[in-house]
Design a protein around this motif. Structure first.
Motif, PDB file in Angstrom:
ATOM      1  N   TRP A 363      37.018  49.289  31.952  1.00  0.00           N
ATOM      2  CA  TRP A 363      36.851  49.588  33.279  1.00  0.00           C
ATOM      3  C   TRP A 363      38.042  50.143  33.977  1.00  0.00           C
ATOM      4  CZ3 TRP A 363      33.734  44.772  34.929  1.00  0.00           C
ATOM      5  CH2 TRP A 363      32.490  44.740  34.373  1.00  0.00           C
ATOM      6  N   HIS A 364      37.925  51.359  34.902  1.00  0.00           N
ATOM      7  CA  HIS A 364      39.152  51.953  35.421  1.00  0.00           C
ATOM      8  C   HIS A 364      39.449  51.089  36.535  1.00  0.00           C
ATOM      9  CE1 HIS A 364      41.861  54.586  37.388  1.00  0.00           C
ATOM     10  NE2 HIS A 364      41.782  55.477  36.631  1.00  0.00           N
ATOM     11  N   PRO A 365      40.732  50.285  36.924  1.00  0.00           N
ATOM     12  CA  PRO A 365      41.071  49.515  37.904  1.00  0.00           C
ATOM     13  C   PRO A 365      40.776  50.092  39.279  1.00  0.00           C
ATOM     14  CG  PRO A 365      43.140  50.420  36.697  1.00  0.00           C
ATOM     15  CD  PRO A 365      42.045  50.772  35.883  1.00  0.00           C
ATOM     16  N   GLY A 366      40.811  51.405  39.302  1.00  0.00           N
ATOM     17  CA  GLY A 366      40.903  52.212  40.665  1.00  0.00           C
ATOM     18  C   GLY A 366      39.547  52.333  41.242  1.00  0.00           C
ATOM     19  N   VAL A 367      38.218  52.057  40.547  1.00  0.00           N
ATOM     20  CA  VAL A 367      37.113  52.085  41.107  1.00  0.00           C
ATOM     21  C   VAL A 367      36.320  50.836  41.073  1.00  0.00           C
ATOM     22  CG1 VAL A 367      37.063  54.671  40.319  1.00  0.00           C
ATOM     23  CG2 VAL A 367      36.032  52.834  38.864  1.00  0.00           C
ATOM     24  N   ILE A 368      36.907  49.923  40.416  1.00  0.00           N
ATOM     25  CA  ILE A 368      36.127  48.610  40.290  1.00  0.00           C
ATOM     26  C   ILE A 368      35.616  48.000  41.610  1.00  0.00           C
ATOM     27  CG2 ILE A 368      36.877  48.133  37.843  1.00  0.00           C
ATOM     28  CD1 ILE A 368      39.009  46.136  38.918  1.00  0.00           C
ATOM     29  N   GLY A 369      36.690  48.163  42.594  1.00  0.00           N
ATOM     30  CA  GLY A 369      36.242  47.789  44.090  1.00  0.00           C
ATOM     31  C   GLY A 369      34.978  48.258  44.640  1.00  0.00           C
ATOM     32  N   ILE A 370      34.778  49.699  44.359  1.00  0.00           N
ATOM     33  CA  ILE A 370      33.660  50.348  44.821  1.00  0.00           C
ATOM     34  C   ILE A 370      32.465  49.532  44.094  1.00  0.00           C
ATOM     35  CG2 ILE A 370      32.514  52.528  45.210  1.00  0.00           C
ATOM     36  CD1 ILE A 370      35.005  53.779  45.156  1.00  0.00           C
ATOM     37  N   ARG A 381      25.946  38.157  45.827  1.00  0.00           N
ATOM     38  CA  ARG A 381      26.492  37.279  45.404  1.00  0.00           C
ATOM     39  C   ARG A 381      28.225  37.712  45.733  1.00  0.00           C
ATOM     40  NH1 ARG A 381      22.144  35.397  44.752  1.00  0.00           N
ATOM     41  NH2 ARG A 381      21.508  34.021  43.085  1.00  0.00           N
ATOM     42  N   PRO A 382      29.237  37.014  46.002  1.00  0.00           N
ATOM     43  CA  PRO A 382      30.533  37.058  45.981  1.00  0.00           C
ATOM     44  C   PRO A 382      30.670  37.801  44.446  1.00  0.00           C
ATOM     45  CG  PRO A 382      30.216  35.020  46.954  1.00  0.00           C
ATOM     46  CD  PRO A 382      28.850  35.431  46.400  1.00  0.00           C
ATOM     47  N   THR A 383      31.625  38.733  44.537  1.00  0.00           N
ATOM     48  CA  THR A 383      31.798  39.421  43.152  1.00  0.00           C
ATOM     49  C   THR A 383      33.141  39.697  43.040  1.00  0.00           C
ATOM     50  OG1 THR A 383      29.308  40.333  43.386  1.00  0.00           O
ATOM     51  CG2 THR A 383      31.146  41.506  41.963  1.00  0.00           C
ATOM     52  N   ILE A 384      33.727  39.654  41.780  1.00  0.00           N
ATOM     53  CA  ILE A 384      34.729  40.104  41.399  1.00  0.00           C
ATOM     54  C   ILE A 384      35.008  40.891  39.931  1.00  0.00           C
ATOM     55  CG2 ILE A 384      37.306  39.531  40.658  1.00  0.00           C
ATOM     56  CD1 ILE A 384      37.073  36.970  42.431  1.00  0.00           C
ATOM     57  N   LEU A 385      35.281  42.090  40.125  1.00  0.00           N
ATOM     58  CA  LEU A 385      35.278  42.851  38.812  1.00  0.00           C
ATOM     59  C   LEU A 385      36.687  42.900  38.325  1.00  0.00           C
ATOM     60  CD1 LEU A 385      32.566  45.337  39.305  1.00  0.00           C
ATOM     61  CD2 LEU A 385      32.267  43.479  38.340  1.00  0.00           C
ATOM     62  N   ILE A 386      36.937  42.889  36.897  1.00  0.00           N
ATOM     63  CA  ILE A 386      38.361  42.864  36.649  1.00  0.00           C
ATOM     64  C   ILE A 386      38.433  44.004  35.397  1.00  0.00           C
ATOM     65  CG2 ILE A 386      40.037  41.464  35.331  1.00  0.00           C
ATOM     66  CD1 ILE A 386      38.887  38.911  36.877  1.00  0.00           C
ATOM     67  N   SER A 387      39.499  44.956  35.428  1.00  0.00           N
ATOM     68  CA  SER A 387      39.833  45.821  34.315  1.00  0.00           C
ATOM     69  C   SER A 387      40.859  44.950  33.541  1.00  0.00           C
ATOM     70  CB  SER A 387      40.432  46.995  35.106  1.00  0.00           C
ATOM     71  OG  SER A 387      41.066  47.915  34.047  1.00  0.00           O
ATOM     72  N   LEU A 388      40.601  44.975  32.225  1.00  0.00           N
ATOM     73  CA  LEU A 388      41.471  44.311  31.159  1.00  0.00           C
ATOM     74  C   LEU A 388      42.254  45.282  30.570  1.00  0.00           C
ATOM     75  CD1 LEU A 388      38.928  41.963  29.838  1.00  0.00           C
ATOM     76  CD2 LEU A 388      40.570  41.250  31.586  1.00  0.00           C
ATOM     77  N   SER A 389      42.329  46.558  31.099  1.00  0.00           N
ATOM     78  CA  SER A 389      43.095  47.909  30.487  1.00  0.00           C
ATOM     79  C   SER A 389      44.733  47.442  30.432  1.00  0.00           C
ATOM     80  CB  SER A 389      42.851  48.905  31.205  1.00  0.00           C
ATOM     81  OG  SER A 389      43.209  48.758  32.571  1.00  0.00           O
ATOM     82  N   GLU A 390      45.267  46.443  31.081  1.00  0.00           N
ATOM     83  CA  GLU A 390      46.574  46.078  30.971  1.00  0.00           C
ATOM     84  C   GLU A 390      46.789  44.454  31.005  1.00  0.00           C
ATOM     85  OE1 GLU A 390      48.636  47.180  34.882  1.00  0.00           O
ATOM     86  OE2 GLU A 390      47.417  48.954  34.350  1.00  0.00           O
ATOM     87  N   GLU A 391      47.894  44.112  31.112  1.00  0.00           N
ATOM     88  CA  GLU A 391      48.282  42.859  31.074  1.00  0.00           C
ATOM     89  C   GLU A 391      49.595  42.625  32.143  1.00  0.00           C
ATOM     90  OE1 GLU A 391      47.659  39.315  31.405  1.00  0.00           O
ATOM     91  OE2 GLU A 391      47.062  39.376  29.067  1.00  0.00           O
TER      92      GLU A 391
END
Length: 881
Positions: A363-370, A381-391
């Motif tokens: 997942w691209h971190p720039g669009v997960i908010g949308i 539901r309260p929702t959090i999406l996370i990009s694991l592309s980096e640490e």
């Protein structure tokens, strides 16, 4: 927006206050109701609301630290010192950056800008960036960031950089060490508007700077008003409340949008928008996403270049680049949305998990908010999406009313590397190995802070109207409430019990719903309204059989081919209570027909509900010789209470239900009962019956004795096919029982009994059908539908008896489990026909059928002719023994 199953919350009104507004301002009652519902409930506050003049804008000097900031910037302008504007990569940051760069340059100074890259640097002020800037500039002005940059401000101070911070985010307990810190949310700041966007704060600095440099109030005002289009765009895009000063700034900016800006005109062109007819929605959904696109995917610097450009060709090239980036962003967003929705449906039990946390390497971190916003709209539901592309991983969250996401992340800060945001939206960084812990802990908070009611989406409705109130005058008045946005949403109107003339799906992919509706008054005028529900195709199933609907909508002028009309843009659809029952009735009829096709009339024998109940004597109305029993039933329906109408066959039940359901007096007041109801179907039936919402219940099967208490009268319309059925009906409830069967029903029963207890003819026809299908060589799957295709009208119980008789006579072999009679299907192999003529009387099963039919004939004669006194209190059993 979430469509369907939302709770409609109608804003409270006050007739006296509404009438006062109508009298004082000459507005319509509907608009007065909207204003009062939003707290604008006196003529004075209403006049103030409608006054969108620049004169109401507070002085910039009311902001704490404005004076030292302006003194330093005037000094830089006069000395030719380069000023660096440090912005943010969102639209608010880009417009604020552009505004201050243009202001300083046009006042005779030198200015450039720095925009951090989202992926590499992230949000806010960074020491590496300050080190780079210090090589050529000694003065940095932040916009839309910096209020929590304590370490970075100390670095600037230690390295000879003068720092002016302008921001609108909430400050911490300690302010950064800077030349000036301008933020209306400082505790020691007296500026009245606390909700300014970052570009709004930048405007205040630009205004004060123009006043200081030009030494003329009118010239300074005219100077900054040229940039109000930038202010409108940044304010709308940052979703700050469009009330008070923000609403005025947005209104004035829309009035002169792109009047001088080459870059904004290029954006309007690629977005196919007309500067003369712009709304805040056009900025939010047409312009802002294009500016944001590169910032989300790569580098927002191109957006600032576009807004600063004075070259038409360059601006068009940059605008098309941003448009292409936006299409790429939309494609990435669509793919992530589809994957995230699929994962929620496959991996998460929403009954147990009241929040959503999902992570992925792709997942691209720039669009997960949308995408998080899309999931909130769909699942609430309260929702959090996370990009694991980096640490560490980067996450973005969105919330619902009742769940403060920022407070939640504060309480879980020990799990996170970094976080920030507000109640409804937040960003975070987290180590990969702690994502699962975040999921579990966030759900614990959700289960603690939220209620089941909170998990239901809410739709706030401003006013109820009738369709005859919707005209051009009303739309012109509604336009005066604009610009719309957060804090001042576009009014949603509601109309109930509309006549649904027809509905259809439209659009290239048939994903939009169009309804044609009218109310009684509109019908009299011969006119109707078109209602369009964008991406609401799934609602077609809801309205397919409906004749009336409740609609929540926004009215909109539609101009097409020279024709001007008013359309209703749908926000949600509900069915009136009677329509919901109608829908339930059609679904029940459909399912009942499928059950009947498979097994026919459900067998009464062995049914626990048929056991005799201790029934005392009850009031009996004897209609057995009445010639107009149908008329009698209609007369009964005019009286209060629920009637059970017993019919001999299921097809009688649904054919009568279909007929009555189309008659206005009975719409939504009819239910059918059958033994194989689905759980939710049975629950709704029981609820409606217990609430007294049903006038008539139709049944051809045992009705649960637990429902008997809700029945005021039982009408035995057809002769019950068995004495057990008559006894069961006698024991239902304690009200009147009407005996309405007659001689014709006895004749009908004689034709129906062999379907369950087959005789010689039925057995012969079934055997011939088996032979025709060459069952000797093939094992046949025998079912009731198969028999009906062969022209054999047998109940499944009759088929079972016939096959048992054939098995007893060694005519067939049955291959099935011990309880195959309950399944509705059996494998049959036809054995060789015996050489000698068969004697059916040698089969015990055949003799039992003959005996049972003789018994039923005796019962039918008795039930038709017995005195009422003989029928009372279970005497039917004794009479037949």
């Amino acid at each position: 927006m979430y469509h369907g199953q939302a709770t409609w919350l109608l804003r409270s009104g006050d007739p006296e206050k509404e009438a006062a507004l109508v009298a004082a301002l000459g507005i319509s009652p509907a608009v007065a109701r909207i204003l009062v519902g939003r707290g604008i409930d006196t003529p004075a506050t209403a006049r103030d609301f409608f006054d969108l003049s620049w004169d109401k804008i507070p002085s910039p000097w009311l902001l704490t630290d404005m004076e030292p900031a302006v003194v330093r910037l005037v000094e830089a302008i006069k000395s030719g010192e380069l000023v660096t504007i440090y912005g943010d990569y969102d639209v608010d940051g880009m417009t604020a950056t552009t505004l201050l760069v243009k202001t300083i340059q046009e006042l005779g100074g030198r200015a450039n800008y720095y925009i951090p890259r989202r992926a590499e640097e992230g949000y806010g002020l960074h020491t590496d960036a300050l080190e780079e800037i210090a090589a050529e500039s000694g003065l940095v002005v932040t916009v839309d960031c910096g209020i929590t940059a304590l370490a970075e401000s100390e670095y600037a101070q230690a390295n000879g950089l003068d720092l002016i911070i302008t921001d609108h985010h909430q400050p911490g307990a300690v302010l950064p060490k800077a030349w000036a810190v301008i933020n209306p949310n400082r505790k020691d700041c007296q500026y009245p508007t606390k909700e300014l966007a970052g570009v709004g704060v930048a405007l205040k600095l630009a205004h004060a700077l123009a006043l200081a440099c030009l030494k003329d109030t009118k010239r300074a005002e005219a100077f900054v008003q040229r940039y109000l289009d930038l202010v409108a765009l940044g304010t709308v895009a940052d979703v700050v409340p469009l009330t008070g000063e923000n609403r005025i700034l947005a209104h004035l900016g829309l009035e002169r949008f792109a009047a001088e800006s080459v870059g904004l005109r290029a954006l309007l062109s690629v977005a196919r928008l007309d500067a003369e007819n712009l709304s805040a929605g056009n900025l939010a959904f047409g312009i802002a996403p294009r500016l944001n696109a590169l910032g989300r995917l790569d580098d927002a610097e191109a957006g600032v270049r576009l807004l600063l450009s004075d070259d038409e060709d360059e601006a068009q090239e940059l605008a098309h680049m941003l448009d292409a980036a936006n299409r790429e962003r939309q494609s990435i967003e669509r793919m992530i949305s589809e994957e995230a929705i699929s994962r929620v449906e496959a991996e998460i039990d929403l009954e147990e998990e009241w929040s959503i946390v999902l992570a992925s390497h792709g997942w691209h971190p720039g669009v997960i908010g949308i995408v998080a916003s899309r999931l909130v709209e769909r699942f609430h539901r309260p929702t959090i999406l996370i990009s694991l592309s980096e640490e560490p991983a980067k996450g973005s969250g969105r919330s619902i009313e009742g769940f403060d996401l920022y407070r939640a992340l504060q309480s879980l800060s020990h799990i996170l590397e970094r976080f920030g945001g507000h109640k409804m939206a937040a960003g975070l960084s987290i180590a990969h190995d702690r994502v699962e812990e975040l999921r579990l802990e966030l759900n614990k908070l959700a289960r603690t802070w939220l209620t089941e009611e909170d998990l239901l989406p809410k739709l706030r409705v401003d006013a109820g109207v009738t369709l005859d109130q919707i005209d051009i005058t009303l739309l012109e008045e509604l336009e005066q409430l604009a610009p719309y946005g957060a804090g001042n949403p576009q009014p949603i109107l509601m109309a109930r019990d509309l006549v649904l003339e027809r509905g259809c799906l439209v659009g290239k992919t048939q994903d939009h719903l169009k309804l044609f509706v009218s109310d009684r008054k509109a019908q009299a005028r011969g006119s109707s309204f078109e209602a369009i529900g964008f991406r609401m195709a799934e609602h077609m199933n809801m309205v397919e059989y409906a004749s009336q609907v409740n609609l929540a909508f926004v009215p909109k002028i539609n101009e097409w081919n020279g024709r001007v009309s008013i359309d209703l843009v749908l926000k949600d659809i509900q069915l009136p209570a009677q329509e919901m029952m109608q829908q339930q009735l059609w679904r029940s009829i459909d399912r009942y027909q499928k059950v009947w096709e498979k097994i026919g009339r459900l067998a009464w024998e062995g049914n626990v509900e048929c056991t005799e109940q201790a029934a005392g004597k009850r009031a009996v109305v004897d209609w057995r010789t009445r010639k107009d029993k149908a008329q009698g039933v209609f007369e009964l329906l005019e009286s209060p209470g629920t009637i059970l109408l017993y019919l001999a066959q299921p097809n009688d039940v649904w054919s009568l239900a279909e007929k009555l359901a189309k008659m206005d007096p009975y719409k939504g007041r009819i239910g059918i009962y059958y033994g194989q109801m689905l759980a939710d179907e049975a629950e709704m039936f029981h609820t409606k019956l217990s609430q007294g919402d049903l006038n008539l219940v139709l049944a051809a099967e045992p009705v649960s004795f637990s429902l008997g208490s809700y029945l005021e009268r039982v009408v035995v319309y057809h002769l019950p096919l068995t004495p057990e059925e008559l006894g069961h009906l006698w024991g239902l409830g304690s009200g009147e029982i009407y005996l309405a069967y007659n001689e014709a029903d006895l004749i009908r029963a004689r034709n129906l009994w062999p379907r369950t207890y087959p005789g010689w003819d039925e057995l012969a026809y079934l055997y011939l059908a088996l032979e025709r299908m060459r069952a000797q060589n093939n094992i046949l799957e025998i079912s009731r539908p198969w028999c009906r295709k062969q022209g054999l009208d047998l109940e499944w119980s009759g088929i079972c008896r016939a096959l048992r008789i054939f098995e007893e006579l060694n005519l067939v072999r049955l291959d099935g489990s011990p309880g195959w009679e309950k399944v509705g299907l059996i494998s049959v192999k036809l054995l060789p026909r015996p050489k000698n003529k068969l004697d059916l009387t040698t089969a015990m099963g055949y003799n039992e059928c003959v005996k049972r039919r003789d018994y039923l004939e005796q019962y039918g004669q008795w039930a038709l002719r017995a005195a009422v006194s003989e029928l009372q209190g279970g005497a039917w059993r004794d009479a037949l023994l």
